[in-house]
Design a protein around this motif. Structure first.
Motif, PDB file in Angstrom:
ATOM      1  N   ILE A   1       1.006  -1.078  -0.040  1.00 20.77           N
ATOM      2  CA  ILE A   1      -0.155   0.049  -0.071  1.00 20.77           C
ATOM      3  C   ILE A   1       0.860   1.346   0.088  1.00 20.77           C
ATOM      4  O   ILE A   1       1.970   1.375   0.952  1.00 20.77           O
ATOM      5  N   VAL A   2       0.663   2.080  -0.805  1.00 25.96           N
ATOM      6  CA  VAL A   2       1.436   3.318  -1.050  1.00 25.96           C
ATOM      7  C   VAL A   2       0.543   4.706  -0.677  1.00 25.96           C
ATOM      8  O   VAL A   2      -0.425   4.693  -1.085  1.00 25.96           O
ATOM      9  N   ASP A   3       0.965   5.387   0.324  1.00 25.34           N
ATOM     10  CA  ASP A   3       0.045   6.433   0.797  1.00 25.34           C
ATOM     11  C   ASP A   3      -0.051   7.669  -0.160  1.00 25.34           C
ATOM     12  O   ASP A   3       0.838   7.958  -0.785  1.00 25.34           O
ATOM     13  N   PRO A   4      -1.361   7.738  -0.632  1.00 26.56           N
ATOM     14  CA  PRO A   4      -1.642   8.875  -1.816  1.00 26.56           C
ATOM     15  C   PRO A   4      -1.336  10.276  -1.412  1.00 26.56           C
ATOM     16  O   PRO A   4      -1.169  11.015  -2.069  1.00 26.56           O
ATOM     17  N   ASP A   5      -1.346  10.654   0.131  1.00 29.84           N
ATOM     18  CA  ASP A   5      -1.123  11.694   0.309  1.00 29.84           C
ATOM     19  C   ASP A   5       0.471  11.893   0.433  1.00 29.84           C
ATOM     20  O   ASP A   5       1.126  11.369   1.358  1.00 29.84           O
ATOM     21  N   LYS A   6       0.767  12.846  -0.167  1.00 31.84           N
ATOM     22  CA  LYS A   6       2.489  13.066  -0.309  1.00 31.84           C
ATOM     23  C   LYS A   6       2.782  13.901   0.292  1.00 31.84           C
ATOM     24  O   LYS A   6       4.010  14.669   0.468  1.00 31.84           O
ATOM     25  N   ARG A   7       2.050  14.613   1.145  1.00 28.86           N
ATOM     26  CA  ARG A   7       2.397  15.981   1.897  1.00 28.86           C
ATOM     27  C   ARG A   7       3.478  15.382   3.119  1.00 28.86           C
ATOM     28  O   ARG A   7       3.252  14.170   3.447  1.00 28.86           O
ATOM     29  N   SER A   8       4.251  16.190   3.680  1.00 30.17           N
ATOM     30  CA  SER A   8       5.130  15.725   4.691  1.00 30.17           C
ATOM     31  C   SER A   8       4.359  15.786   6.173  1.00 30.17           C
ATOM     32  O   SER A   8       3.245  16.526   5.976  1.00 30.17           O
ATOM     33  N   ASP A   9       4.784  15.278   7.002  1.00 30.34           N
ATOM     34  CA  ASP A   9       4.014  15.322   8.469  1.00 30.34           C
ATOM     35  C   ASP A   9       3.864  16.796   8.691  1.00 30.34           C
ATOM     36  O   ASP A   9       2.843  17.136   9.386  1.00 30.34           O
ATOM     37  N   GLU A  10       5.015  17.455   8.609  1.00 25.49           N
ATOM     38  CA  GLU A  10       4.953  18.863   8.905  1.00 25.49           C
ATOM     39  C   GLU A  10       3.921  19.633   8.412  1.00 25.49           C
ATOM     40  O   GLU A  10       3.225  20.364   8.945  1.00 25.49           O
ATOM     41  N   GLU A  11       3.693  19.429   7.079  1.00 25.87           N
ATOM     42  CA  GLU A  11       2.344  20.003   6.285  1.00 25.87           C
ATOM     43  C   GLU A  11       1.107  19.712   6.704  1.00 25.87           C
ATOM     44  O   GLU A  11       0.324  20.295   6.714  1.00 25.87           O
ATOM     45  N   LYS A  12       1.111  18.252   7.012  1.00 21.40           N
ATOM     46  CA  LYS A  12      -0.033  17.817   7.620  1.00 21.40           C
ATOM     47  C   LYS A  12      -0.435  18.241   9.127  1.00 21.40           C
ATOM     48  O   LYS A  12      -1.620  18.588   9.294  1.00 21.40           O
ATOM     49  N   ILE A  13       0.612  18.579   9.920  1.00 18.57           N
ATOM     50  CA  ILE A  13       0.253  18.870  11.058  1.00 18.57           C
ATOM     51  C   ILE A  13      -0.154  20.359  11.074  1.00 18.57           C
ATOM     52  O   ILE A  13      -1.020  20.838  11.565  1.00 18.57           O
ATOM     53  N   LYS A  14       0.419  21.138  10.193  1.00 21.69           N
ATOM     54  CA  LYS A  14       0.129  22.645   9.922  1.00 21.69           C
ATOM     55  C   LYS A  14      -1.450  22.725   9.529  1.00 21.69           C
ATOM     56  O   LYS A  14      -2.091  23.452  10.034  1.00 21.69           O
ATOM     57  N   SER A  15      -1.663  21.917   8.590  1.00 19.82           N
ATOM     58  CA  SER A  15      -3.124  21.995   8.137  1.00 19.82           C
ATOM     59  C   SER A  15      -4.199  21.681   9.233  1.00 19.82           C
ATOM     60  O   SER A  15      -5.330  22.258   9.141  1.00 19.82           O
ATOM     61  N   ALA A  16      -3.691  20.707  10.133  1.00 21.04           N
ATOM     62  CA  ALA A  16      -4.541  20.270  11.241  1.00 21.04           C
ATOM     63  C   ALA A  16      -4.514  21.144  12.293  1.00 21.04           C
ATOM     64  O   ALA A  16      -5.335  21.172  13.521  1.00 21.04           O
ATOM     65  N   MET A  17      -3.829  22.055  12.322  1.00 21.70           N
ATOM     66  CA  MET A  17      -3.512  23.001  13.589  1.00 21.70           C
ATOM     67  C   MET A  17      -4.720  23.992  13.675  1.00 21.70           C
ATOM     68  O   MET A  17      -5.001  24.575  12.666  1.00 21.70           O
ATOM     69  N   SER A  18      -5.015  24.147  14.947  1.00 21.09           N
ATOM     70  CA  SER A  18      -5.975  25.262  15.287  1.00 21.09           C
ATOM     71  C   SER A  18      -5.607  26.743  15.106  1.00 21.09           C
ATOM     72  O   SER A  18      -4.260  26.648  15.133  1.00 21.09           O
ATOM     73  N   SER A  19      -6.427  27.385  14.903  1.00 27.09           N
ATOM     74  CA  SER A  19      -6.137  28.867  14.656  1.00 27.09           C
ATOM     75  C   SER A  19      -5.265  29.437  16.025  1.00 27.09           C
ATOM     76  O   SER A  19      -4.378  30.302  15.989  1.00 27.09           O
ATOM     77  N   GLN A  20      -5.634  28.928  17.201  1.00 27.10           N
ATOM     78  CA  GLN A  20      -5.151  29.474  18.449  1.00 27.10           C
ATOM     79  C   GLN A  20      -3.560  28.885  18.597  1.00 27.10           C
ATOM     80  O   GLN A  20      -2.691  29.907  18.875  1.00 27.10           O
ATOM     81  N   VAL A  21      -3.541  27.855  18.353  1.00 28.53           N
ATOM     82  CA  VAL A  21      -2.015  27.373  18.420  1.00 28.53           C
ATOM     83  C   VAL A  21      -1.282  27.783  17.348  1.00 28.53           C
ATOM     84  O   VAL A  21      -0.079  28.050  17.375  1.00 28.53           O
TER      85      VAL A  21
END
Length: 316
Positions: A271-291
């Motif tokens: 299985i190949v992960d189709p999401d090619k974003r880095s962990d840093e990019e994924k964390i950034k997108s999931a970050m709340s506006s407060q943090v």
């Protein structure tokens, strides 16, 4: 917790764990599962509180509408106009208030459902550890475990996504608790408090008989009370925040071990992960506006900041 390296430290977990390391994994996973179980319960309480508030406002709206309907049978009497004006103004205020509760209810209900899914993943990981150690590694743990059926590709993808989401969520949580100890959360709340005070000062310049003035002041004073409570930094709350960070540090080490195992399983499945974003990019997108906002603030030179440095927190 993370001073000199000792054999009992959670840092010591090999790819093929010993019985002692297995116990460490089980202990931390149990704590992590309980962490999310507690969070899920809190989100449900918040969702139900807001849903109950919506129901109460809806009942009041129905009462107002019934009053308005009862007035329609009367001539356009001055008193009728007075009642209708007051009732319609109250109806508008309730609609404005209801919208906020509706949005909050939907937000917390969504978070509750998401958190419930995360609990399932943590329990699956916790229970799967026994299967992995007993049936795959042939470890003698003193009990037998019924082998789990092989995951389908869909199940694998679902659990892997859940594991990734836990990692990103904990990263945000860790960043929040770090900010709560190094002064950035205090700075955040100070800005928020000053924003509220500025609005209160502005609104109070308008006539007291203005209906909106009273309504807005009431809401702003509630916001002020809430943020003031959040600004309390007594020794007990600071100790709790530090303890939470220590727990997060352990969580990450265990999650890293699990993610490596999931990656190996994915490679085995092809299985190949189709999401090619880095962990840093994924964390950034999931970050709340407060943090995300607090990330731009400067840590203060506090005693807690020195303690944070000793924790050697991981970034993922």
């Amino acid at each position: 917790m993370h001073g000199p390296m000792v054999p009992d430290d959670i840092d010591y977990i090999n790819d093929t764990p010993t019985i002692q390391e297995y116990k460490k994994l089980k202990r931390v996973m149990k704590i992590m599962t309980n962490f999310y179980v507690g969070g899920t319960s809190t989100k449900l309480e918040q969702a139900e509180f807001n849903e109950e508030s919506v129901a109460k406002i809806t009942e009041n709206e129905e009462m107002i509408q019934a009053q308005l309907d009862s007035l329609k049978t009367f001539p356009i009497h001055p008193k009728r106009r007075e009642y209708e004006t007051e009732l319609n103004e109250e109806k508008e205020r309730l609609a404005f208030e209801k919208k906020k509760y509706v949005n909050k209810a939907a937000e917390f209900r969504s978070l509750y459902e998401w958190s419930g899914g995360i609990v399932k993943v943590t329990k699956w990981l916790e229970d799967g550890l026994d299967d992995y150690c007993v049936n795959h590694l042939k470890m003698d743990l003193g009990f037998e475990v019924t082998p789990r059926p092989q995951l389908s590709r869909e199940e694998y993808s679902s659990f892997k996504q859940g594991l990734d989401e836990i990692t990103y969520n904990l990263q945000e949580s860790q960043d929040f608790f770090s900010a709560s100890l190094d002064g950035r959360l205090r700075q955040y709340h100070t800005i928020e408090k000053n924003l509220i005070l500025a609005q209160i000062e502005t609104v109070t310049k308008f006539p007291e008989e203005n209906p909106r003035r009273a309504q807005i002041l009431f809401e702003l004073e509630q916001d002020l009370e809430y943020v003031s409570k959040n600004m309390v930094e007594d020794p007990a709350s600071m100790a709790k925040r530090k303890k939470m960070l220590e727990m997060h540090s352990d969580f990450f080490k265990v999650l890293r071990w699990y993610r490596e195992k999931m990656k190996a399983l994915g490679d085995e499945y092809g299985i190949v992960d189709p999401d090619k974003r880095s962990d840093e990019e994924k964390i950034k997108s999931a970050m709340s506006s407060q943090v995300d906002f607090m990330a731009n603030l400067t840590p203060e030179n506090t005693p807690e900041l020195e303690e944070l440095k000793k924790l050697n927190l991981e970034q993922h």
